[in-house]
Motif scaffolding. Structure first.
Motif, PDB file in Angstrom:
ATOM      1  N   ARG A 292      -3.980  -4.618  -5.667  1.00  0.00           N
ATOM      2  CA  ARG A 292      -2.824  -4.508  -4.791  1.00  0.00           C
ATOM      3  C   ARG A 292      -3.053  -5.577  -3.746  1.00  0.00           C
ATOM      4  O   ARG A 292      -4.046  -6.296  -3.813  1.00  0.00           O
ATOM      5  N   PRO A 293      -2.211  -5.644  -2.735  1.00  0.00           N
ATOM      6  CA  PRO A 293      -2.527  -6.603  -1.673  1.00  0.00           C
ATOM      7  C   PRO A 293      -3.887  -6.284  -1.071  1.00  0.00           C
ATOM      8  O   PRO A 293      -4.270  -5.127  -0.963  1.00  0.00           O
ATOM      9  N   LEU A 294      -4.587  -7.343  -0.743  1.00  0.00           N
ATOM     10  CA  LEU A 294      -5.869  -7.192  -0.064  1.00  0.00           C
ATOM     11  C   LEU A 294      -5.588  -7.495   1.399  1.00  0.00           C
ATOM     12  O   LEU A 294      -4.959  -8.497   1.711  1.00  0.00           O
ATOM     13  N   ALA A 295      -6.022  -6.594   2.287  1.00  0.00           N
ATOM     14  CA  ALA A 295      -5.769  -6.813   3.708  1.00  0.00           C
ATOM     15  C   ALA A 295      -6.995  -7.447   4.338  1.00  0.00           C
ATOM     16  O   ALA A 295      -8.099  -6.938   4.185  1.00  0.00           O
ATOM     17  N   LEU A 296      -6.784  -8.583   4.998  1.00  0.00           N
ATOM     18  CA  LEU A 296      -7.896  -9.232   5.681  1.00  0.00           C
ATOM     19  C   LEU A 296      -7.509  -9.516   7.114  1.00  0.00           C
ATOM     20  O   LEU A 296      -6.345  -9.768   7.400  1.00  0.00           O
ATOM     21  N   GLY A 297      -8.490  -9.497   7.981  1.00  0.00           N
ATOM     22  CA  GLY A 297      -8.146  -9.791   9.361  1.00  0.00           C
ATOM     23  C   GLY A 297      -9.331  -9.691  10.274  1.00  0.00           C
ATOM     24  O   GLY A 297     -10.484  -9.822   9.854  1.00  0.00           O
ATOM     25  N   GLN A 298      -9.009  -9.403  11.503  1.00  0.00           N
ATOM     26  CA  GLN A 298      -9.971  -9.556  12.573  1.00  0.00           C
ATOM     27  C   GLN A 298      -9.662  -8.509  13.637  1.00  0.00           C
ATOM     28  O   GLN A 298      -8.508  -8.320  13.995  1.00  0.00           O
ATOM     29  N   ILE A 299     -10.700  -7.826  14.115  1.00  0.00           N
ATOM     30  CA  ILE A 299     -10.534  -6.963  15.298  1.00  0.00           C
ATOM     31  C   ILE A 299     -11.547  -7.495  16.305  1.00  0.00           C
ATOM     32  O   ILE A 299     -12.748  -7.372  16.075  1.00  0.00           O
ATOM     33  N   GLY A 300     -11.084  -8.097  17.380  1.00  0.00           N
ATOM     34  CA  GLY A 300     -12.027  -8.759  18.290  1.00  0.00           C
ATOM     35  C   GLY A 300     -12.791  -9.812  17.507  1.00  0.00           C
ATOM     36  O   GLY A 300     -12.203 -10.642  16.819  1.00  0.00           O
ATOM     37  N   ASN A 301     -14.139  -9.748  17.573  1.00  0.00           N
ATOM     38  CA  ASN A 301     -14.953 -10.719  16.841  1.00  0.00           C
ATOM     39  C   ASN A 301     -15.360 -10.234  15.464  1.00  0.00           C
ATOM     40  O   ASN A 301     -16.190 -10.852  14.805  1.00  0.00           O
ATOM     41  N   THR A 302     -14.816  -9.125  15.070  1.00  0.00           N
ATOM     42  CA  THR A 302     -15.279  -8.485  13.840  1.00  0.00           C
ATOM     43  C   THR A 302     -14.296  -8.725  12.705  1.00  0.00           C
ATOM     44  O   THR A 302     -13.086  -8.612  12.905  1.00  0.00           O
ATOM     45  N   ALA A 303     -14.835  -9.055  11.539  1.00  0.00           N
ATOM     46  CA  ALA A 303     -13.965  -9.247  10.370  1.00  0.00           C
ATOM     47  C   ALA A 303     -13.511  -7.885   9.856  1.00  0.00           C
ATOM     48  O   ALA A 303     -14.212  -6.878  10.005  1.00  0.00           O
ATOM     49  N   PHE A 304     -12.344  -7.868   9.256  1.00  0.00           N
ATOM     50  CA  PHE A 304     -11.818  -6.617   8.693  1.00  0.00           C
ATOM     51  C   PHE A 304     -11.323  -6.872   7.272  1.00  0.00           C
ATOM     52  O   PHE A 304     -10.658  -7.868   7.003  1.00  0.00           O
ATOM     53  N   VAL A 305     -11.685  -5.965   6.357  1.00  0.00           N
ATOM     54  CA  VAL A 305     -11.104  -6.004   5.009  1.00  0.00           C
ATOM     55  C   VAL A 305     -10.624  -4.609   4.661  1.00  0.00           C
ATOM     56  O   VAL A 305     -11.376  -3.631   4.773  1.00  0.00           O
ATOM     57  N   GLY A 306      -9.355  -4.508   4.262  1.00  0.00           N
ATOM     58  CA  GLY A 306      -8.797  -3.247   3.783  1.00  0.00           C
ATOM     59  C   GLY A 306      -8.624  -3.342   2.276  1.00  0.00           C
ATOM     60  O   GLY A 306      -7.829  -4.131   1.775  1.00  0.00           O
ATOM     61  N   LEU A 307      -9.407  -2.542   1.562  1.00  0.00           N
ATOM     62  CA  LEU A 307      -9.360  -2.573   0.097  1.00  0.00           C
ATOM     63  C   LEU A 307      -8.307  -1.607  -0.411  1.00  0.00           C
ATOM     64  O   LEU A 307      -8.005  -0.607   0.245  1.00  0.00           O
ATOM     65  N   PRO A 308      -7.784  -1.847  -1.617  1.00  0.00           N
ATOM     66  CA  PRO A 308      -6.896  -0.863  -2.222  1.00  0.00           C
ATOM     67  C   PRO A 308      -7.647   0.454  -2.462  1.00  0.00           C
ATOM     68  O   PRO A 308      -8.867   0.456  -2.556  1.00  0.00           O
ATOM     69  N   GLY A 309      -6.903   1.558  -2.550  1.00  0.00           N
ATOM     70  CA  GLY A 309      -7.546   2.870  -2.699  1.00  0.00           C
ATOM     71  C   GLY A 309      -8.039   3.174  -4.097  1.00  0.00           C
ATOM     72  O   GLY A 309      -9.059   3.849  -4.278  1.00  0.00           O
ATOM     73  N   ASN A 310      -7.342   2.666  -5.093  1.00  0.00           N
ATOM     74  CA  ASN A 310      -7.766   2.975  -6.458  1.00  0.00           C
ATOM     75  C   ASN A 310      -9.170   2.448  -6.695  1.00  0.00           C
ATOM     76  O   ASN A 310      -9.448   1.270  -6.441  1.00  0.00           O
ATOM     77  N   PRO A 311     -10.070   3.310  -7.194  1.00  0.00           N
ATOM     78  CA  PRO A 311     -11.476   2.913  -7.273  1.00  0.00           C
ATOM     79  C   PRO A 311     -11.743   1.623  -8.043  1.00  0.00           C
ATOM     80  O   PRO A 311     -12.579   0.823  -7.615  1.00  0.00           O
ATOM     81  N   ILE A 312     -11.055   1.386  -9.149  1.00  0.00           N
ATOM     82  CA  ILE A 312     -11.334   0.160  -9.905  1.00  0.00           C
ATOM     83  C   ILE A 312     -10.850  -1.070  -9.145  1.00  0.00           C
ATOM     84  O   ILE A 312     -11.529  -2.099  -9.084  1.00  0.00           O
ATOM     85  N   ALA A 313      -9.690  -0.948  -8.531  1.00  0.00           N
ATOM     86  CA  ALA A 313      -9.174  -2.068  -7.738  1.00  0.00           C
ATOM     87  C   ALA A 313     -10.118  -2.339  -6.566  1.00  0.00           C
ATOM     88  O   ALA A 313     -10.426  -3.496  -6.249  1.00  0.00           O
ATOM     89  N   ALA A 314     -10.616  -1.250  -5.944  1.00  0.00           N
ATOM     90  CA  ALA A 314     -11.531  -1.417  -4.807  1.00  0.00           C
ATOM     91  C   ALA A 314     -12.824  -2.092  -5.275  1.00  0.00           C
ATOM     92  O   ALA A 314     -13.325  -3.012  -4.628  1.00  0.00           O
ATOM     93  N   LEU A 315     -13.336  -1.658  -6.415  1.00  0.00           N
ATOM     94  CA  LEU A 315     -14.588  -2.224  -6.932  1.00  0.00           C
ATOM     95  C   LEU A 315     -14.419  -3.705  -7.289  1.00  0.00           C
ATOM     96  O   LEU A 315     -15.207  -4.557  -6.866  1.00  0.00           O
ATOM     97  N   VAL A 316     -13.357  -4.005  -8.041  1.00  0.00           N
ATOM     98  CA  VAL A 316     -13.174  -5.392  -8.501  1.00  0.00           C
ATOM     99  C   VAL A 316     -12.914  -6.322  -7.306  1.00  0.00           C
ATOM    100  O   VAL A 316     -13.485  -7.413  -7.215  1.00  0.00           O
ATOM    101  N   CYS A 317     -12.064  -5.882  -6.372  1.00  0.00           N
ATOM    102  CA  CYS A 317     -11.805  -6.728  -5.178  1.00  0.00           C
ATOM    103  C   CYS A 317     -13.086  -6.936  -4.377  1.00  0.00           C
ATOM    104  O   CYS A 317     -13.303  -8.007  -3.817  1.00  0.00           O
ATOM    105  N   THR A 318     -13.937  -5.922  -4.327  1.00  0.00           N
ATOM    106  CA  THR A 318     -15.199  -6.087  -3.587  1.00  0.00           C
ATOM    107  C   THR A 318     -16.086  -7.109  -4.288  1.00  0.00           C
ATOM    108  O   THR A 318     -16.637  -8.010  -3.650  1.00  0.00           O
ATOM    109  N   LEU A 319     -16.220  -6.964  -5.605  1.00  0.00           N
ATOM    110  CA  LEU A 319     -17.110  -7.885  -6.329  1.00  0.00           C
ATOM    111  C   LEU A 319     -16.602  -9.318  -6.265  1.00  0.00           C
ATOM    112  O   LEU A 319     -17.380 -10.259  -6.115  1.00  0.00           O
TER     113      LEU A 319
END
Ligand code: AMP
Ligand code: MG
Length: 418
Positions: A292-319
């Motif tokens: 699904r869309p991968l959410a990327l961004g920044q909170i202050g100086n910290t990087a942010f990644v929002g992964l999709p909820g479906n476990p396979i999508a989350a796993l593959v996007c992480t890898l």
């Protein structure tokens, strides 16, 4: 300092390819800067924060590679079969000190320093020994069985570069020049959340409406394998206020905040709005499956990644995307994971214009030829597929069909999970 520079998100609403997404990550992400000194015994898996210059030669002196008899090659050339007097013995750690006369031999053990002026060694099993004399075999070449000073490492050479990930062999390499400790990047601190009202912690009672949280288990152990220090911050309820407060707090003392779920367009997907209030968030529509869309961004100086909820999508996007991001943030030199071209044990049709990662199982047949199978179902909620597989099959953007026997790219989990 921004961890994910904003300009990598220009035109983020457009669909981008997997390759473009990786390029954007590698140009936009900035490594953490803090370092620490650790002993070699503690440094396995850590990333070097400095170039290491060899402080000495390895080996530090010419020495014998075998147990045998050291002699001067120029004497031997003149009279190879002449009996030679054994004038001493050189052992590892106990060199023979002296200057051997013409035609003399010195008994020498493996690792012992070559006596002055001697340059060649005959193996003990190849000589004939008679009392205190030895006859050398014919046909030895100059320098035989002798290890030269600096033949492995030269004093002053760059031994390892900043950004090198330290495996057991690198630890031995560093130890071989006498170093006891090295400067490494501090471990990346990652805050991990799941989101969803339906989620229940494994080990707690569930009901028919609950889904046990598997993503946090997958991600927690994967992040540890990638060298991160993980703070497990549990499950967030689908409430804007809850999500916003939790992410805001986590960003204060972490380098990366990672969530799964809640980034789609549903009524209960609050991650997007929360991030909009406390930082910047961008959705990347990447032409991939699963994803699904991968959410990327920044909170202050910290990087942010929002992964999709479906476990396979989350796993593959992480890898495929979070792993390289983590490598860069951690200060590691980025290299594509090792992959192999192997014959497909399946056929399939595919839509052009997107990269697909299938769950694959590579096996050797009885004849010793490797082939890769794909899991029969492709749903991104089907965790059985990831458990069955031993890696991912990558099917490139332009491919529209695969016939049995075609070569496909296989990425073993072992390469993606380190
Ligand atoms: P979402 O992205 O929040 O819409 O979630 C998509 C799907 O993934 C839903 O079926 C969720 O129940 C499931 N899901 C979300 N988070 C998790 C999780 N941590 N563990 C297992 N399934 C999840
Ligand atoms: Mg959800």
């Amino acid at each position: 300092m921004e961890r994910l520079a904003n300009d990598c998100f220009a035109n983020a609403s457009e669909m981008i390819s997997a390759t473009e997404a990786l390029e954007k990550i590698s140009t936009a992400a900035a490594p953490i800067v803090r370092t620490e000194k650790v002993t070699l015994f503690e440094s396995e898996g850590r990333i070097l924060a400095e170039d290491i210059i060899a402080p000495r030669n390895v080996p530090p002196a010419d020495n014998s590679a075998v147990d045998g008899y050291a002699f001067r090659f120029s004497d031997y050339e003149v009279a190879p079969d002449k009996p030679r007097n054994i004038v001493g013995q050189s052992k590892a750690g106990h060199p023979w000190v002296g200057t051997p006369e013409i035609d003399a031999a010195v008994k020498i053990l493996t690792g012992a320093i070559m006596p002055e002026g001697l340059d060649t060694v005959a193996m003990a099993e190849d000589v004939s020994r008679n009392g205190n004399q030895v006859i050398l075999p014919a046909g030895l070449k100059t320098g035989a069985n002798c290890r030269k000073m600096g033949e492995d490492i030269r004093e002053g050479q760059v031994l390892l570069e900043k950004g090198t990930s330290l495996r057991p062999q690198e630890l031995g390499y560093l130890a071989s020049v006498g170093l006891g400790s090295v400067k490494v990047f501090r471990r990346l601190k990652v805050a991990l959340f799941s989101t969803g009202d339906e989620l229940t912690n494994p080990g707690e009672p569930g009901s028919v409406t609950s889904i046990f949280d598997s993503n946090r288990l997958i991600l927690n152990s994967l992040l540890a394998k990638l060298g991160c220090t993980v703070t497990d911050l549990g499950i967030l309820k689908d409430r804007l206020h809850t999500v916003r407060t939790a992410l805001d707090n986590a960003a204060r003392d972490h380098d990366l905040v990672l969530t799964s779920g809640g980034v789609s367009m549903g009524d209960e997907d609050h991650v997007k709005s929360a991030l909009g209030e406390i930082g910047h968030l961008h959705f990347w529509r990447i032409a991939i499956k699963p994803g699904r869309p991968l959410a990327l961004g920044q909170i202050g100086n910290t990087a942010f990644v929002g992964l999709p909820g479906n476990p396979i999508a989350a796993l593959v996007c992480t890898l495929m995307f979070v792993r390289p991001l983590i490598k860069i943030l951690s200060g590691a030199a980025l290299e594509p994971p090792l992959s192999f071209k192997v014959p497909a044990d399946f056929g399939m049709k595919k839509k052009p214009g997107r990269t697909e990662w299938l769950r694959g199982r590579y096996r050797l047949s009885g004849t010793g030829v490797g082939r890769v199978e794909k899991y029969p179902t492709e749903g991104s909620g089907i965790l059985s597929s990831a458990v069955w597989a031993n890696g991912l099959i990558e099917i490139g953007d332009d491919v529209t069909y695969i016939e049995k026997g075609d070569l496909v790219t296989f990425l073993p989990y072992s390469e993606l999970m380190k």
